[in-house]
Design a protein around this motif. Structure first.
Motif, PDB file in Angstrom:
ATOM      1  N   ALA A 128       0.840  -1.207   0.000  1.00 37.90           N
ATOM      2  CA  ALA A 128       0.000   0.000   0.000  1.00 37.90           C
ATOM      3  C   ALA A 128       0.877   1.259   0.000  1.00 37.90           C
ATOM      4  O   ALA A 128       0.568   2.229  -0.700  1.00 37.90           O
ATOM      5  CB  ALA A 128      -0.939  -0.001   1.207  1.00 37.90           C
ATOM      6  N   PHE A 129       1.975   1.237   0.750  1.00 44.17           N
ATOM      7  CA  PHE A 129       2.844   2.408   0.772  1.00 44.17           C
ATOM      8  C   PHE A 129       3.514   2.595  -0.588  1.00 44.17           C
ATOM      9  O   PHE A 129       3.694   3.721  -1.047  1.00 44.17           O
ATOM     10  CB  PHE A 129       3.894   2.303   1.888  1.00 44.17           C
ATOM     11  CG  PHE A 129       4.538   3.617   2.215  1.00 44.17           C
ATOM     12  CD1 PHE A 129       3.888   4.546   3.005  1.00 44.17           C
ATOM     13  CD2 PHE A 129       5.796   3.933   1.728  1.00 44.17           C
ATOM     14  CE1 PHE A 129       4.474   5.777   3.300  1.00 44.17           C
ATOM     15  CE2 PHE A 129       6.394   5.154   2.017  1.00 44.17           C
ATOM     16  CZ  PHE A 129       5.730   6.076   2.809  1.00 44.17           C
ATOM     17  N   SER A 130       3.851   1.507  -1.257  1.00 42.41           N
ATOM     18  CA  SER A 130       4.436   1.584  -2.589  1.00 42.41           C
ATOM     19  C   SER A 130       3.472   2.277  -3.559  1.00 42.41           C
ATOM     20  O   SER A 130       3.888   3.094  -4.389  1.00 42.41           O
ATOM     21  CB  SER A 130       4.796   0.192  -3.096  1.00 42.41           C
ATOM     22  OG  SER A 130       5.399   0.261  -4.360  1.00 42.41           O
ATOM     23  N   VAL A 133       3.584   5.937  -2.800  1.00 40.59           N
ATOM     24  CA  VAL A 133       4.823   6.493  -3.364  1.00 40.59           C
ATOM     25  C   VAL A 133       4.675   6.675  -4.874  1.00 40.59           C
ATOM     26  O   VAL A 133       5.097   7.688  -5.431  1.00 40.59           O
ATOM     27  CB  VAL A 133       6.035   5.618  -3.007  1.00 40.59           C
ATOM     28  CG1 VAL A 133       7.274   6.022  -3.790  1.00 40.59           C
ATOM     29  CG2 VAL A 133       6.310   5.662  -1.504  1.00 40.59           C
ATOM     30  N   ASP A 134       4.056   5.696  -5.545  1.00 41.92           N
ATOM     31  CA  ASP A 134       3.836   5.807  -6.995  1.00 41.92           C
ATOM     32  C   ASP A 134       3.069   7.083  -7.337  1.00 41.92           C
ATOM     33  O   ASP A 134       3.383   7.758  -8.327  1.00 41.92           O
ATOM     34  CB  ASP A 134       3.052   4.603  -7.528  1.00 41.92           C
ATOM     35  CG  ASP A 134       3.864   3.325  -7.562  1.00 41.92           C
ATOM     36  OD1 ASP A 134       5.114   3.393  -7.492  1.00 41.92           O
ATOM     37  OD2 ASP A 134       3.241   2.248  -7.663  1.00 41.92           O
ATOM     38  N   ARG A 135       2.080   7.417  -6.535  1.00 39.77           N
ATOM     39  CA  ARG A 135       1.285   8.628  -6.793  1.00 39.77           C
ATOM     40  C   ARG A 135       2.143   9.880  -6.633  1.00 39.77           C
ATOM     41  O   ARG A 135       2.029  10.816  -7.415  1.00 39.77           O
ATOM     42  CB  ARG A 135       0.076   8.681  -5.856  1.00 39.77           C
ATOM     43  CG  ARG A 135      -0.930   7.589  -6.174  1.00 39.77           C
ATOM     44  CD  ARG A 135      -2.106   7.607  -5.246  1.00 39.77           C
ATOM     45  NE  ARG A 135      -2.958   8.760  -5.545  1.00 39.77           N
ATOM     46  CZ  ARG A 135      -3.991   9.112  -4.792  1.00 39.77           C
ATOM     47  NH1 ARG A 135      -4.307   8.411  -3.712  1.00 39.77           N
ATOM     48  NH2 ARG A 135      -4.720  10.172  -5.108  1.00 39.77           N
ATOM     49  N   VAL A 136       3.028   9.891  -5.644  1.00 38.53           N
ATOM     50  CA  VAL A 136       3.924  11.036  -5.434  1.00 38.53           C
ATOM     51  C   VAL A 136       4.898  11.155  -6.602  1.00 38.53           C
ATOM     52  O   VAL A 136       5.099  12.231  -7.154  1.00 38.53           O
ATOM     53  CB  VAL A 136       4.674  10.912  -4.087  1.00 38.53           C
ATOM     54  CG1 VAL A 136       5.707  12.025  -3.931  1.00 38.53           C
ATOM     55  CG2 VAL A 136       3.690  10.903  -2.917  1.00 38.53           C
ATOM     56  N   TRP A 137       5.468  10.030  -7.026  1.00 39.47           N
ATOM     57  CA  TRP A 137       6.422  10.021  -8.144  1.00 39.47           C
ATOM     58  C   TRP A 137       5.743  10.508  -9.430  1.00 39.47           C
ATOM     59  O   TRP A 137       6.334  11.280 -10.173  1.00 39.47           O
ATOM     60  CB  TRP A 137       6.979   8.622  -8.355  1.00 39.47           C
ATOM     61  CG  TRP A 137       8.267   8.270  -7.657  1.00 39.47           C
ATOM     62  CD1 TRP A 137       9.344   7.645  -8.228  1.00 39.47           C
ATOM     63  CD2 TRP A 137       8.633   8.458  -6.286  1.00 39.47           C
ATOM     64  NE1 TRP A 137      10.334   7.446  -7.290  1.00 39.47           N
ATOM     65  CE2 TRP A 137       9.915   7.937  -6.088  1.00 39.47           C
ATOM     66  CE3 TRP A 137       7.985   9.028  -5.179  1.00 39.47           C
ATOM     67  CZ2 TRP A 137      10.582   7.970  -4.864  1.00 39.47           C
ATOM     68  CZ3 TRP A 137       8.643   9.055  -3.957  1.00 39.47           C
ATOM     69  CH2 TRP A 137       9.924   8.537  -3.809  1.00 39.47           C
ATOM     70  N   ARG A 138       4.506  10.048  -9.669  1.00 40.04           N
ATOM     71  CA  ARG A 138       3.782  10.489 -10.866  1.00 40.04           C
ATOM     72  C   ARG A 138       3.575  12.000 -10.858  1.00 40.04           C
ATOM     73  O   ARG A 138       3.730  12.668 -11.887  1.00 40.04           O
ATOM     74  CB  ARG A 138       2.423   9.772 -10.990  1.00 40.04           C
ATOM     75  CG  ARG A 138       2.511   8.419 -11.664  1.00 40.04           C
ATOM     76  CD  ARG A 138       1.148   7.876 -12.062  1.00 40.04           C
ATOM     77  NE  ARG A 138       0.208   7.718 -10.967  1.00 40.04           N
ATOM     78  CZ  ARG A 138       0.131   6.638 -10.184  1.00 40.04           C
ATOM     79  NH1 ARG A 138       0.924   5.610 -10.390  1.00 40.04           N
ATOM     80  NH2 ARG A 138      -0.763   6.581  -9.224  1.00 40.04           N
ATOM     81  N   TRP A 139       3.215  12.555  -9.698  1.00 44.32           N
ATOM     82  CA  TRP A 139       3.017  13.993  -9.596  1.00 44.32           C
ATOM     83  C   TRP A 139       4.319  14.733  -9.901  1.00 44.32           C
ATOM     84  O   TRP A 139       4.322  15.722 -10.647  1.00 44.32           O
ATOM     85  CB  TRP A 139       2.493  14.357  -8.202  1.00 44.32           C
ATOM     86  CG  TRP A 139       2.206  15.816  -8.029  1.00 44.32           C
ATOM     87  CD1 TRP A 139       1.052  16.459  -8.362  1.00 44.32           C
ATOM     88  CD2 TRP A 139       3.090  16.811  -7.513  1.00 44.32           C
ATOM     89  NE1 TRP A 139       1.168  17.800  -8.063  1.00 44.32           N
ATOM     90  CE2 TRP A 139       2.399  18.041  -7.544  1.00 44.32           C
ATOM     91  CE3 TRP A 139       4.384  16.783  -7.012  1.00 44.32           C
ATOM     92  CZ2 TRP A 139       2.973  19.229  -7.096  1.00 44.32           C
ATOM     93  CZ3 TRP A 139       4.960  17.963  -6.570  1.00 44.32           C
ATOM     94  CH2 TRP A 139       4.257  19.174  -6.622  1.00 44.32           C
TER      95      TRP A 139
END
Length: 169
Positions: A128-130, A133-139
């Motif tokens: 779930a944390f990954s 993190v994916d959402r933060v990286w995409r932004w």
């Protein structure tokens, strides 16, 4: 292994990044060292003029209990004795934000230690944390600009890019 993105940021960009992360989940932000346990926690990351070299971002939707410790002992520099820190931040559900120093042409990064520092496994839902993190990286990839095709080139967030494009960094 950990995950990271190289970043070029100003304090304005860092605030925008923290606002975005806070839009995904309530967050608490802490610094590496402080004179007290309470002083580790940044009460209002949006209205602080001081730029820390490193901030830690904890999305509160991922349970964690910080363990406080204090510096000291043999080999500890005299000026650092008695500083407080969070001893288990390396296995916590946190993102580390190393701040940039554009005047010195030093870029920062955003990093998740993942299970790199957790040989006994994580105490939180790594999958779930990954995804978080994916959402933060995409932004970051969406709003940031790379000035080089090098895969290790930093993403310049908008304000840092203006500084870069203006020739001031």
């Amino acid at each position: 292994m950990g995950r990271q993105l190289q970043l070029a940021t100003t304090r304005t960009d860092e605030t925008q990044l923290l606002r975005f992360i806070a839009s995904l989940a309530p967050i608490r932000v802490f610094q590496s060292f402080a004179v007290s346990q309470d002083a580790l926690w940044v009460p209002n990351y949006e209205n602080v003029d001081v730029q820390w070299p490193m901030l830690y971002i904890w999305p509160l939707t991922f349970p964690w209990s910080p363990i406080y410790a204090q510096t000291g002992g043999p080999g500890c520099p005299r000026e650092c004795i008695g500083q407080f820190y969070i001893a288990n931040s390396h296995i916590a559900p946190v993102l580390e934000l190393s701040c940039s120093d554009l005047l010195r042409r030093r870029h920062g990064r955003i990093y998740w230690g993942r299970d790199f520092s957790a040989p006994n496994g994580l105490d939180y839902d790594g999958t779930a944390f990954s995804k978080f993190v994916d959402r933060v990286w995409r932004w970051i990839r969406k709003v940031g600009t790379r000035v080089s095709r090098d895969s290790l080139a930093p993403y310049y967030l908008p304000d840092a890019y203006k500084v870069h494009a203006g020739g001031n960094a």
